[in-house]
Design an enzyme around this catalytic site. Structure first.
Site, PDB file in Angstrom:
ATOM      1  N   ALA A 146      11.564 -62.148  17.721  1.00  0.00           N
ATOM      2  CA  ALA A 146      10.021 -61.798  18.242  1.00  0.00           C
ATOM      3  C   ALA A 146       9.621 -62.060  19.540  1.00  0.00           C
ATOM      4  CB  ALA A 146       9.046 -62.072  17.141  1.00  0.00           C
ATOM      5  N   SER A 147      10.447 -63.029  20.341  1.00  0.00           N
ATOM      6  CA  SER A 147       9.989 -63.742  21.616  1.00  0.00           C
ATOM      7  C   SER A 147      10.355 -62.994  22.966  1.00  0.00           C
ATOM      8  CB  SER A 147      10.640 -65.021  21.466  1.00  0.00           C
ATOM      9  OG  SER A 147      12.054 -64.856  21.189  1.00  0.00           O
ATOM     10  N   ASP A 160      16.666 -71.064  13.725  1.00  0.00           N
ATOM     11  CA  ASP A 160      17.810 -70.204  13.420  1.00  0.00           C
ATOM     12  C   ASP A 160      17.553 -69.217  12.656  1.00  0.00           C
ATOM     13  OD1 ASP A 160      20.351 -68.837  13.313  1.00  0.00           O
ATOM     14  OD2 ASP A 160      21.355 -70.771  12.879  1.00  0.00           O
ATOM     15  N   LEU A 192      18.219 -51.303  29.103  1.00  0.00           N
ATOM     16  CA  LEU A 192      17.120 -52.105  29.819  1.00  0.00           C
ATOM     17  C   LEU A 192      17.628 -53.627  30.263  1.00  0.00           C
ATOM     18  CD1 LEU A 192      13.823 -51.113  27.840  1.00  0.00           C
ATOM     19  CD2 LEU A 192      14.532 -50.494  30.093  1.00  0.00           C
ATOM     20  N   TYR A 249      13.167 -56.228  22.985  1.00  0.00           N
ATOM     21  CA  TYR A 249      12.736 -55.198  22.083  1.00  0.00           C
ATOM     22  C   TYR A 249      11.745 -55.672  20.932  1.00  0.00           C
ATOM     23  CZ  TYR A 249      14.895 -51.254  24.583  1.00  0.00           C
ATOM     24  OH  TYR A 249      15.280 -50.293  25.493  1.00  0.00           O
ATOM     25  N   TYR A 267      31.111 -51.027  25.651  1.00  0.00           N
ATOM     26  CA  TYR A 267      29.989 -51.262  24.653  1.00  0.00           C
ATOM     27  C   TYR A 267      30.298 -50.255  23.293  1.00  0.00           C
ATOM     28  CZ  TYR A 267      25.503 -52.121  22.900  1.00  0.00           C
ATOM     29  OH  TYR A 267      24.502 -52.801  22.018  1.00  0.00           O
TER      30      TYR A 267
HETATM   31  P1  NAI Z   1      16.674 -60.449  23.945  1.00  0.00           P
HETATM   32  O1  NAI Z   1      17.808 -61.458  24.142  1.00  0.00           O
HETATM   33  O2  NAI Z   1      15.636 -60.019  25.007  1.00  0.00           O
HETATM   34  O3  NAI Z   1      15.954 -61.049  22.276  1.00  0.00           O
HETATM   35  C1  NAI Z   1      16.532 -61.596  21.397  1.00  0.00           C
HETATM   36  C2  NAI Z   1      15.879 -62.201  20.804  1.00  0.00           C
HETATM   37  O4  NAI Z   1      16.563 -62.620  19.407  1.00  0.00           O
HETATM   38  C3  NAI Z   1      14.846 -63.205  21.099  1.00  0.00           C
HETATM   39  O5  NAI Z   1      13.743 -63.224  20.428  1.00  0.00           O
HETATM   40  C4  NAI Z   1      15.657 -64.538  20.507  1.00  0.00           C
HETATM   41  O6  NAI Z   1      15.126 -65.620  20.298  1.00  0.00           O
HETATM   42  C5  NAI Z   1      16.107 -64.136  19.247  1.00  0.00           C
HETATM   43  N1  NAI Z   1      17.133 -64.880  18.782  1.00  0.00           N
HETATM   44  C6  NAI Z   1      18.529 -65.012  19.147  1.00  0.00           C
HETATM   45  N2  NAI Z   1      19.231 -65.712  18.291  1.00  0.00           N
HETATM   46  C7  NAI Z   1      18.534 -66.079  17.389  1.00  0.00           C
HETATM   47  C8  NAI Z   1      18.486 -66.871  15.943  1.00  0.00           C
HETATM   48  N3  NAI Z   1      19.862 -67.589  15.838  1.00  0.00           N
HETATM   49  N4  NAI Z   1      17.606 -66.936  15.250  1.00  0.00           N
HETATM   50  C9  NAI Z   1      16.400 -66.522  15.746  1.00  0.00           C
HETATM   51  N5  NAI Z   1      16.041 -65.548  16.640  1.00  0.00           N
HETATM   52  C10 NAI Z   1      17.256 -65.662  17.484  1.00  0.00           C
HETATM   53  O7  NAI Z   1      17.475 -59.107  23.448  1.00  0.00           O
HETATM   54  P2  NAI Z   1      17.203 -57.668  23.398  1.00  0.00           P
HETATM   55  O8  NAI Z   1      18.048 -56.796  24.223  1.00  0.00           O
HETATM   56  O9  NAI Z   1      15.656 -57.146  23.069  1.00  0.00           O
HETATM   57  O10 NAI Z   1      18.132 -57.064  22.141  1.00  0.00           O
HETATM   58  C11 NAI Z   1      17.404 -57.023  20.779  1.00  0.00           C
HETATM   59  C12 NAI Z   1      18.323 -55.811  19.819  1.00  0.00           C
HETATM   60  O11 NAI Z   1      18.113 -54.713  20.690  1.00  0.00           O
HETATM   61  C13 NAI Z   1      19.653 -56.251  20.032  1.00  0.00           C
HETATM   62  O12 NAI Z   1      20.121 -55.763  18.573  1.00  0.00           O
HETATM   63  C14 NAI Z   1      20.428 -55.246  21.162  1.00  0.00           C
HETATM   64  O13 NAI Z   1      21.650 -55.022  20.664  1.00  0.00           O
HETATM   65  C15 NAI Z   1      19.547 -54.093  20.821  1.00  0.00           C
HETATM   66  N6  NAI Z   1      19.441 -53.250  22.170  1.00  0.00           N
HETATM   67  C16 NAI Z   1      19.287 -53.775  23.506  1.00  0.00           C
HETATM   68  C17 NAI Z   1      19.197 -53.037  24.426  1.00  0.00           C
HETATM   69  C18 NAI Z   1      19.241 -53.502  26.093  1.00  0.00           C
HETATM   70  O14 NAI Z   1      19.682 -52.727  26.692  1.00  0.00           O
HETATM   71  N7  NAI Z   1      18.720 -54.519  26.102  1.00  0.00           N
HETATM   72  C19 NAI Z   1      19.626 -51.469  24.332  1.00  0.00           C
HETATM   73  C20 NAI Z   1      19.537 -50.871  23.017  1.00  0.00           C
HETATM   74  C21 NAI Z   1      19.533 -51.910  21.957  1.00  0.00           C
END
Ligand code: NAI
Length: 396
Positions: free
Chosen positions: A49-50, A111, A275, A53, A235
């Site tokens: 959530a932090s 975690d 993104l 997306y 990917y």
């Molecule tokens: P991000 O890196 O911005 O966010 C990841 C989140 O997961 C953060 O809140 C982090 O604290 C949390 N996290 C990581 N390990 C954790 C753990 N062990 N326990 C609790 N929280 C944990 O990543 P993003 O890019 O927002 O990715 C989120 C989803 O969206 C992923 O499934 C990604 O594959 C998908 N996605 C991302 C795209 C992109 O271009 N960034 C495009 C389409 C899908």
């Protein structure tokens, strides 16, 4: 202390508290500028959530629908003389704003893959919310300690079957070069699926269901990416893509669970746009694609960031009066504007022409960099980055 960016490869090891707060405020302002989400979620659990997306989903649920939100994430807390990771400051800013607006917002930093954090989350839902009607699964992690076997699985971003050679960009230095990535072995493929596949999502939903913490008609959504052919080897057809296939398998099994046991609930995958986030900046080749994509979509007026994507997902799909539209594979597509034929034709035309010399002209590398810095709270208007800032801010 004066907090300046310290970029190391594809991460920045510092973050600015006031800058992160200003970034979150921009997202809140965007959601408030949209029509309210009628029939939106009321009590929401967001896993991851932090940042990225997940944070955008949380902001949309809270400020678009007035939802109570419980956020789970894994961030480095601040110390007396050391800034936290950005999600820590983002969450504080979000929580303050939500509570100021009279909304319930609580957080668990730990975690999400562990049995302990699952138990703490379930206890908090039971005590404060009774049940949740939406679970957003948006974790992106490089590793997972398996809660039953204790094995540590590390995910890799590699092709499968054969090596892959393509152009990539060092976004910090602005150097375009050719990279060859060797294929993953079977263990690496299995490990990546263990981290980024669907098993943990299923464990969460099973636990919530068994504890009777899912409201009738509860929904759950997880995020995926498909993208254009130029990135498929790394990917869609690579280790991460195989993990996403497993996420889709989990979506089908969770969907059956919610339909049968939770009065017509639903689980699905939303395919989002590429993104700049902390997760995507670690993938080879993809940042160059994003820099080209941003240039084209901004020129066409169709560019969106995380918050615009999630606001559109909730309003036009998850909570649309007519319900979501699924593609042939049963997924929601908010990557539809990215995947438009004319956009992808323009990417294809630019892709082979990019060099270090013309990077600034042919791509939106400047936009990429400023988005990247914003992830860490740098480059926001109205913030004096030369002034002293207090890095140590307690979680709310
Ligand atoms: P991000 O890196 O911005 O966010 C990841 C989140 O997961 C953060 O809140 C982090 O604290 C949390 N996290 C990581 N390990 C954790 C753990 N062990 N326990 C609790 N929280 C944990 O990543 P993003 O890019 O927002 O990715 C989120 C989803 O969206 C992923 O499934 C990604 O594959 C998908 N996605 C991302 C795209 C992109 O271009 N960034 C495009 C389409 C899908």
């Amino acid at each position: 202390m004066v907090i300046k960016p310290k970029v190391r490869g594809f991460v920045c090891i510092t973050a600015h508290p006031a800058g992160c707060a200003a970034h979150v405020q921009e997202w809140i302002a965007h959601v408030k500028s949209q029509p309210p989400l009628t029939g939106g979620p009321k009590k929401v659990l967001v896993l991851g959530a932090s940042t990225g997306y997940g944070l955008a989903s949380r902001v949309t649920a809270a400020f678009g629908a007035g939802a109570a939100t419980l956020g789970v994430f894994f961030e480095r807390p601040s110390e007396e003389d050391r800034p936290a990771s950005p999600g820590w400051y983002n969450t504080i800013a979000f929580t303050q704003a939500a509570r100021d607006a009279g909304l319930y917002a609580k957080n668990l930093n730990g975690d999400a893959f562990s049995a302990d954090i699952k138990r703490q989350t379930l206890d908090l839902i039971r005590a404060d919310l009774g049940q949740v009607d939406l679970v957003v699964y948006s974790l992106a992690s490089p590793r997972r300690t398996h809660p039953t076997t204790g094995a540590v699985h590390k995910s890799v971003l590699k092709p499968v079957g054969q090596s892959y050679t393509n152009q990539t960009v060092d976004t910090d230095k602005g150097i375009v070069s050719t990279v060859t990535i060797e294929p993953a072995n079977d263990q690496e493929i299995a490990d990546t699926t263990a981290v980024m596949g669907g098993e943990d999502w299923e464990m969460w939903m099973q636990a919530l269901s068994e504890a009777k913490l899912l409201a009738p008609g509860a929904q759950s959504v997880a995020y995926s990416y498909i993208g254009p052919e130029v990135t498929w080897a790394i990917y869609k057809n690579g280790t991460i893509g195989l993990a996403k296939n497993d996420l889709e398998r989990a979506a089908r099994s969770i969907d059956s669970l919610l339909k049968l046991q939770h009065s017509g609930g639903r689980a699905c995958i939303a395919v989002n746009k590429a993104l700049v986030t902390q997760a995507s900046s670690a993938i080879p080749v993809v940042p160059l694609y994003i820099a080209i994509l941003y240039k084209i979509m901004k020129a066409k007026g169709t560019h969106e960031g995380c918050i615009e994507q999630m606001a559109r997902l909730f309003a036009t799909q998850l909570y649309a009066p007519t319900g979501p539209q699924f593609d042939a594979g049963g997924r929601i597509r908010v990557d539809d504007w990215e995947m438009r034929e004319e956009v992808q034709a323009a990417v294809k035309e630019i892709w082979p022409k990019v060099t270090t010399e013309n990077l600034t002209e042919l791509t939106d590398i400047a936009g990429y960099r400023s988005e990247f810095m914003k992830l860490f709270g740098f480059g926001l208007p109205g913030i004096n980055y030369d002034a002293d800032a207090e890095p140590h801010v307690p979680m709310l």
